[in-house]
Design a protein around this motif. Structure first.
Motif, PDB file in Angstrom:
ATOM      1  N   GLY A 160       8.690  15.312  -5.980  1.00  0.00           N
ATOM      2  CA  GLY A 160       7.401  15.891  -5.774  1.00  0.00           C
ATOM      3  C   GLY A 160       6.032  14.851  -5.272  1.00  0.00           C
ATOM      4  O   GLY A 160       5.290  14.953  -4.387  1.00  0.00           O
ATOM      5  N   ALA A 161       6.333  13.687  -5.752  1.00  0.00           N
ATOM      6  CA  ALA A 161       5.549  12.669  -5.245  1.00  0.00           C
ATOM      7  C   ALA A 161       6.257  12.006  -3.821  1.00  0.00           C
ATOM      8  O   ALA A 161       7.393  12.046  -3.634  1.00  0.00           O
ATOM      9  N   GLY A 162       5.365  11.236  -3.196  1.00  0.00           N
ATOM     10  CA  GLY A 162       6.049  10.581  -1.865  1.00  0.00           C
ATOM     11  C   GLY A 162       6.326   9.065  -2.326  1.00  0.00           C
ATOM     12  O   GLY A 162       5.948   8.566  -3.543  1.00  0.00           O
ATOM     13  N   HIS A 163       7.587   8.647  -1.774  1.00  0.00           N
ATOM     14  CA  HIS A 163       7.968   7.273  -1.912  1.00  0.00           C
ATOM     15  C   HIS A 163       8.306   6.791  -0.547  1.00  0.00           C
ATOM     16  O   HIS A 163       8.491   7.215   0.347  1.00  0.00           O
ATOM     17  N   SER A 195       1.644  10.856 -14.951  1.00  0.00           N
ATOM     18  CA  SER A 195       1.589   9.615 -13.874  1.00  0.00           C
ATOM     19  C   SER A 195       0.293   9.593 -13.458  1.00  0.00           C
ATOM     20  O   SER A 195      -0.407  10.712 -13.558  1.00  0.00           O
ATOM     21  N   HIS A 196      -0.080   8.524 -12.892  1.00  0.00           N
ATOM     22  CA  HIS A 196      -1.286   8.314 -12.229  1.00  0.00           C
ATOM     23  C   HIS A 196      -2.218   8.582 -13.117  1.00  0.00           C
ATOM     24  O   HIS A 196      -3.298   9.129 -13.056  1.00  0.00           O
ATOM     25  N   ASN A 197      -1.962   7.857 -14.154  1.00  0.00           N
ATOM     26  CA  ASN A 197      -2.823   7.983 -15.524  1.00  0.00           C
ATOM     27  C   ASN A 197      -2.534   6.846 -16.368  1.00  0.00           C
ATOM     28  O   ASN A 197      -1.060   6.461 -16.462  1.00  0.00           O
ATOM     29  N   LEU A 248      -2.240  18.533   0.269  1.00  0.00           N
ATOM     30  CA  LEU A 248      -1.265  19.911   0.288  1.00  0.00           C
ATOM     31  C   LEU A 248       0.148  19.314   0.418  1.00  0.00           C
ATOM     32  O   LEU A 248       0.461  18.089   1.008  1.00  0.00           O
ATOM     33  N   ARG A 249       0.991  20.030  -0.657  1.00  0.00           N
ATOM     34  CA  ARG A 249       2.450  19.477  -0.407  1.00  0.00           C
ATOM     35  C   ARG A 249       3.615  20.516  -0.525  1.00  0.00           C
ATOM     36  O   ARG A 249       3.294  21.625  -0.977  1.00  0.00           O
ATOM     37  N   HIS A 250       4.672  20.429   0.186  1.00  0.00           N
ATOM     38  CA  HIS A 250       5.653  21.654   0.039  1.00  0.00           C
ATOM     39  C   HIS A 250       6.848  20.999   0.404  1.00  0.00           C
ATOM     40  O   HIS A 250       6.884  19.840   1.415  1.00  0.00           O
ATOM     41  N   ASN A 260       0.718  -1.287   0.182  1.00  0.00           N
ATOM     42  CA  ASN A 260       0.104  -0.054  -0.023  1.00  0.00           C
ATOM     43  C   ASN A 260       0.918   1.162   0.019  1.00  0.00           C
ATOM     44  O   ASN A 260       0.590   2.351   0.813  1.00  0.00           O
ATOM     45  N   GLU A 261       1.595   1.377  -1.050  1.00  0.00           N
ATOM     46  CA  GLU A 261       2.386   2.594  -1.169  1.00  0.00           C
ATOM     47  C   GLU A 261       1.465   3.799  -1.543  1.00  0.00           C
ATOM     48  O   GLU A 261       1.690   4.949  -1.229  1.00  0.00           O
ATOM     49  N   GLU A 262       0.485   3.478  -2.434  1.00  0.00           N
ATOM     50  CA  GLU A 262      -0.379   4.457  -2.942  1.00  0.00           C
ATOM     51  C   GLU A 262      -1.279   4.928  -2.112  1.00  0.00           C
ATOM     52  O   GLU A 262      -1.868   6.284  -2.047  1.00  0.00           O
ATOM     53  N   SER A 272       0.602  16.214   3.076  1.00  0.00           N
ATOM     54  CA  SER A 272      -0.542  16.545   4.219  1.00  0.00           C
ATOM     55  C   SER A 272      -1.895  16.199   3.476  1.00  0.00           C
ATOM     56  O   SER A 272      -2.291  16.736   2.542  1.00  0.00           O
ATOM     57  N   TRP A 273      -2.600  14.907   3.933  1.00  0.00           N
ATOM     58  CA  TRP A 273      -3.905  14.499   3.258  1.00  0.00           C
ATOM     59  C   TRP A 273      -4.795  15.018   4.306  1.00  0.00           C
ATOM     60  O   TRP A 273      -4.764  14.432   5.475  1.00  0.00           O
ATOM     61  N   THR A 274      -5.911  15.590   3.992  1.00  0.00           N
ATOM     62  CA  THR A 274      -7.066  15.850   4.820  1.00  0.00           C
ATOM     63  C   THR A 274      -8.394  15.571   4.171  1.00  0.00           C
ATOM     64  O   THR A 274      -8.576  16.004   3.101  1.00  0.00           O
ATOM     65  N   PRO A 312      -3.055   6.044   5.309  1.00  0.00           N
ATOM     66  CA  PRO A 312      -2.089   6.844   4.286  1.00  0.00           C
ATOM     67  C   PRO A 312      -1.341   6.188   3.420  1.00  0.00           C
ATOM     68  O   PRO A 312      -1.257   4.949   3.376  1.00  0.00           O
ATOM     69  N   ASP A 313      -0.599   6.997   2.484  1.00  0.00           N
ATOM     70  CA  ASP A 313       0.333   6.195   1.775  1.00  0.00           C
ATOM     71  C   ASP A 313       1.662   5.964   2.330  1.00  0.00           C
ATOM     72  O   ASP A 313       1.797   6.097   3.426  1.00  0.00           O
ATOM     73  N   MET A 314       2.449   5.234   1.617  1.00  0.00           N
ATOM     74  CA  MET A 314       3.784   4.810   2.189  1.00  0.00           C
ATOM     75  C   MET A 314       3.605   3.979   3.326  1.00  0.00           C
ATOM     76  O   MET A 314       4.215   4.170   4.467  1.00  0.00           O
TER      77      MET A 314
HETATM   78  O1  HGY Z   1       0.780  10.168  -3.236  1.00  0.00           O
HETATM   79  C1  HGY Z   1       2.087  10.001  -3.615  1.00  0.00           C
HETATM   80  O2  HGY Z   1       2.957  10.939  -3.702  1.00  0.00           O
HETATM   81  C2  HGY Z   1       2.450   8.516  -3.854  1.00  0.00           C
HETATM   82  O3  HGY Z   1       2.053   8.188  -5.381  1.00  0.00           O
HETATM   83  N1  HGY Z   1       1.693   7.550  -2.961  1.00  0.00           N
END
Ligand code: HGY
Ligand code: MN
Ligand code: MN
Length: 415
Positions: free
Chosen positions: A358-361, A384-386, A290-292, A130-132, A217-219, A138-140
């Motif tokens: 920019g993406a989480g890993h 990506s994600h496409n 949100l990301r930074h 469940n990385e996504e 940050s996911w809300t 959450p992801d990761m």
């Molecule tokens: O959300 C992300 O950045 C990764 O694809 N889980």
């Protein structure tokens, strides 16, 4: 470290063939894949991967959150050099997001075998659960539990967007392993991944030398108003949860626009209830991503979002609830390992560029605990994600070759 520098070549055709075969699992009509975490398609991908690891003579382990890793033994027992990523996907995923990092690891193990090379330290290749975070937030998640950033018990009880409970799904697909979290901290962790953005392509670079990962940050935001008749209810008397959600989506974009890059904001999901053409929505459930790269800036954006939600709710006569789904601070990768990625790319004559992710890993879960870095390869059109996600075969192979060149000295080849 061994004095002799050994160069071993990747078998590009073998890597591309494994990517093709994994891409057939959970394949979507017209291209792309859907292997949402812990679904039957994810199970099929896992079963296939375990078979590939065993065919390469690797010892396979599965932990309590379902992470899979294969180990190619070294002359000595001890912390392995680890390559990893994920094989779960979003619902409209591409062939390479995650899969490249795992299958490049397999090809690196195969290349060492072909060369008959013994190494002092073991090589581990991991596929994290469940990385996504698309089905279960959450992801990761798997790498976070593996490295102690997330609680196993809390994650096993997470309820997914479809109402399934994570622990039940893990047992159902047969991947509730017996190895506890934090059982393995590698001597180094390297992740090869597609960039999933436009930077490398626009720079004309072949390899991304990744310096770190931005904060995430996911809300979840739920507005509760009052359902009412779309025709008879005057605007002034409405408590319209749907409108509230729409206003917050506009405000999320305004937060990003006013902060400027690299701040990004995404409203990826909005569900209205009852969701009917002639009924004012009584309930709106939405997500805000949100990301930074800077944690203080991310906190400021989160505060603005919460304030906007409260102001909008009051203005629309709604109640509002916010729930954090994921929160990961930015991480910086190990400078020496980042330098090694850059040197390996240059040694292969590959134009490279340093950049944050920019993406989480999964790599961001290892960064606090061991020397960690990432290698990026370009995404065509930055997509990506496409389902149209694409990376040129020669870039997929070049990335795997750079990853091999980086980990080889860390494994300490034996004469
Ligand atoms: O959300 C992300 O950045 C990764 O694809 N889980
Ligand atoms: Mn990924
Ligand atoms: Mn992804």
């Amino acid at each position: 470290m061994s004095e002799t520098v050994t160069r071993i070549e990747i078998d590009g055709a073998a890597l591309l063939d494994r990517l093709r075969r994994l891409g057939e699992i959970g394949a979507l009509e017209g291209g792309g894949v859907c292997r949402l975490a812990l679904t039957d398609a994810d199970k099929a991908g896992r079963d296939w991967l375990v078979g590939e690891m065993r065919a390469l003579g690797m010892a396979v382990s599965i932990d309590m959150i379902g992470n899979i890793w294969g180990v190619r033994a070294g002359a000595e027992e001890g912390p392995p050099v680890m390559l990893g990523s994920h094989i779960d996907s979003v619902a409209t995923g591409g062939l390479y997001d995650g899969a490249l990092g795992v299958l490049a690891g397999l090809e690196i193990a195969a290349a060492l075998e072909r060369a008959g090379l013994r190494t002092r330290w073991p090589l581990a290749v991991a596929a994290f659960t469940n990385e996504e975070g698309a089905r279960f937030a959450p992801d990761m998640m798997g790498s976070g539990v593996h490295q102690g950033a997330l609680s196993l018990d809390a994650m096993l009880s997470v309820v997914g967007v479809d109402g399934a409970v994570l622990g039940d799904e893990l047992r159902r697909i047969g991947y509730a392993g017996d190895i506890p979290p934090r059982s393995l901290t590698p001597r180094a962790y390297l992740e090869l991944h597609i960039e999933q953005g436009p930077v490398l392509e626009q720079a004309g670079a072949r390899i991304g030398v990744v310096t770190g990962v931005q904060g995430i940050s996911w809300t979840e935001v739920i507005f509760e108003g009052q359902s009412n008749h779309a025709g008879t209810t005057p605007i002034a008397l409405r408590r319209d949860a749907g409108l509230a959600a729409a206003r917050l989506a506009v405000e999320a974009r305004a937060i990003a626009d006013e902060a400027g890059p690299p701040q990004v904001a995404t409203v990826g999901a909005i569900a209205l209830s009852p969701g009917l053409v002639n009924v004012v929505a009584e309930r709106a459930t939405m997500t805000v991503d949100l990301r930074h790269t800077d944690d203080a800036a991310l906190e400021a954006a989160e505060a603005r979002l919460a304030e906007a939600a409260a102001v909008i709710a009051a203005a629309e006569g709604c109640r509002v609830k916010l729930r954090s789904l994921a929160r990961f601070a930015p991480v910086a990768f190990d400078p020496a390992l980042v330098d090694a990625v850059e040197a390996a790319a240059r040694a292969r004559g590959l134009f490279c560029r340093r950049m944050p992710s920019g993406a989480g890993h999964d790599a961001q879960m290892f960064a606090p605990n061991c020397p960690t870095a990432m290698v990026f390869v370009p995404s065509v059109g930055g997509l990506s994600h496409n389902v149209a996600e694409h990376t040129e075969p020669e870039d997929l192979i070049a990335g795997a070759q750079v990853a091999l060149d980086v980990v080889l000295p860390l494994l300490e080849p034996l004469p």
